[in-house]
Design a protein around this motif. Structure first.
Motif, mmCIF file in Angstrom:
data_model
loop_
_atom_site.group_PDB
_atom_site.id
_atom_site.type_symbol
_atom_site.label_atom_id
_atom_site.label_comp_id
_atom_site.label_asym_id
_atom_site.label_seq_id
_atom_site.Cartn_x
_atom_site.Cartn_y
_atom_site.Cartn_z
ATOM 1 N N ARG A 191 103.413 16.753 93.743
ATOM 2 C CA ARG A 191 102.395 15.863 94.013
ATOM 3 C C ARG A 191 101.198 16.281 94.939
ATOM 4 O O ARG A 191 99.868 15.717 94.248
ATOM 5 C CB ARG A 191 103.000 14.794 95.161
ATOM 6 N N THR A 215 97.239 15.747 93.518
ATOM 7 C CA THR A 215 96.006 15.174 94.219
ATOM 8 C C THR A 215 94.885 16.072 94.351
ATOM 9 O O THR A 215 93.924 15.610 94.372
ATOM 10 C CB THR A 215 96.831 14.995 95.411
ATOM 11 N N ARG A 257 99.787 11.428 85.398
ATOM 12 C CA ARG A 257 99.805 11.208 86.758
ATOM 13 C C ARG A 257 98.396 11.681 87.495
ATOM 14 O O ARG A 257 98.094 11.154 88.474
ATOM 15 C CB ARG A 257 100.704 12.245 87.453
ATOM 16 N N GLU A 281 96.348 8.474 87.080
ATOM 17 C CA GLU A 281 96.708 7.654 88.259
ATOM 18 C C GLU A 281 96.028 7.610 89.473
ATOM 19 O O GLU A 281 95.591 7.191 90.293
ATOM 20 C CB GLU A 281 97.961 7.388 88.458
ATOM 21 N N LYS A 282 96.208 9.155 89.618
ATOM 22 C CA LYS A 282 95.600 9.826 91.226
ATOM 23 C C LYS A 282 93.917 9.602 91.164
ATOM 24 O O LYS A 282 93.471 9.094 92.284
ATOM 25 C CB LYS A 282 95.659 11.266 91.476
ATOM 26 N N ASN A 315 92.591 7.166 89.473
ATOM 27 C CA ASN A 315 92.261 5.828 89.741
ATOM 28 C C ASN A 315 92.225 5.224 91.218
ATOM 29 O O ASN A 315 91.589 4.634 91.672
ATOM 30 C CB ASN A 315 93.128 5.096 88.704
ATOM 31 N N GLU A 316 93.599 5.863 91.613
ATOM 32 C CA GLU A 316 93.494 5.574 93.173
ATOM 33 C C GLU A 316 92.192 5.842 94.213
ATOM 34 O O GLU A 316 92.225 5.093 94.807
ATOM 35 C CB GLU A 316 94.972 6.347 93.755
ATOM 36 N N ILE A 317 91.700 7.285 93.825
ATOM 37 C CA ILE A 317 90.632 7.587 94.486
ATOM 38 C C ILE A 317 89.422 7.072 94.099
ATOM 39 O O ILE A 317 88.763 6.347 95.199
ATOM 40 C CB ILE A 317 90.611 9.060 94.241
ATOM 41 N N GLY A 321 89.041 4.223 91.637
ATOM 42 C CA GLY A 321 89.341 2.804 91.286
ATOM 43 C C GLY A 321 88.576 2.606 89.845
ATOM 44 O O GLY A 321 88.463 1.429 89.622
ATOM 45 N N GLU A 352 89.659 3.475 85.755
ATOM 46 C CA GLU A 352 90.528 3.946 84.633
ATOM 47 C C GLU A 352 90.094 5.070 83.755
ATOM 48 O O GLU A 352 89.057 5.045 83.554
ATOM 49 C CB GLU A 352 91.040 2.767 83.966
#
Length: 185
Positions: free
Chosen positions: A17, A21, A52, A55-56, A58-60, A62, A64
């Motif tokens: 993980r 990241t 994955r 997704e990371k 996108n988390e950071i 915002g 897609e």
């Protein structure tokens, strides 16, 4: 038939993980325009790793990220040694690669032959602006002049060893992990 025994755990779920990241942050830093990025996972374990990473990112950020799936079976130079009837899967790249910064994603970089096949398969889909490579583990022993742009962990290995990646999505394992196995025969 060659048998292997597990020699060492080199990455547990937490380390995987954290590595993903870090790679996501490196991708963002190196590719300023996030909208131009597309992640393409090399079957089999490159696919969940690409998802994955998306997704990371996108988390950071915002935003897609486009994701594709590449089956390189017919592009391999060792096709006849794999099986008399190789199993073909679908390549699913639901976007144009033209002008994109495509990041190929795979689990282990070893000889470079898988990546060479992936480059051929990708180029058949169009002409990306740039192609980069992200791998969870680089174990060395290159046979072709290929290197990764993003590496989760460098793991020096011997020729008797194998690096095995187990992911929940592909191996139905209880926990993600990366292990070194050694030939017993």
């Amino acid at each position: 038939m060659t048998k292997y025994k597990e020699k060492a755990l080199i990455m547990d779920q937490d380390k995987i993980r954290r590595a993903l990241t870090r790679i996501a942050h490196e991708i963002i830093e190196k590719n300023r325009v996030i909208e131009d990025i597309a992640l393409v996972g090399i079957r089999t374990r490159g696919v969940p790793l690409a998802k994955r990473l998306a997704e990371k990112i996108n988390e950071i950020e915002g935003k897609e990220i486009k994701i594709g799936v590449l089956d390189i079976t017919l592009y391999r130079d060792d096709l006849t040694t794999l099986s008399h009837q190789p199993v073909l899967h679908k390549t699913e790249v639901p976007f144009s690669v033209e002008g994109k910064n495509v990041i190929l994603v795979d689990d282990v970089l070893y000889t470079g032959r898988t990546v060479r096949a992936a480059l051929d398969a990708l180029i058949d889909l169009g002409r990306p602006q740039k192609i980069q490579l992200a791998v969870l583990v680089d174990r060395g022993h290159r046979e072709l002049p290929i290197r990764a742009d993003y590496i989760g962990k460098n793991v020096p290995t011997s020729g008797k060893e194998v690096v095995s990646v187990y992911l929940n999505e592909t191996d139905k394992s209880n926990e993600d992990r990366v292990v070194i196995k050694e030939k017993t025969e």
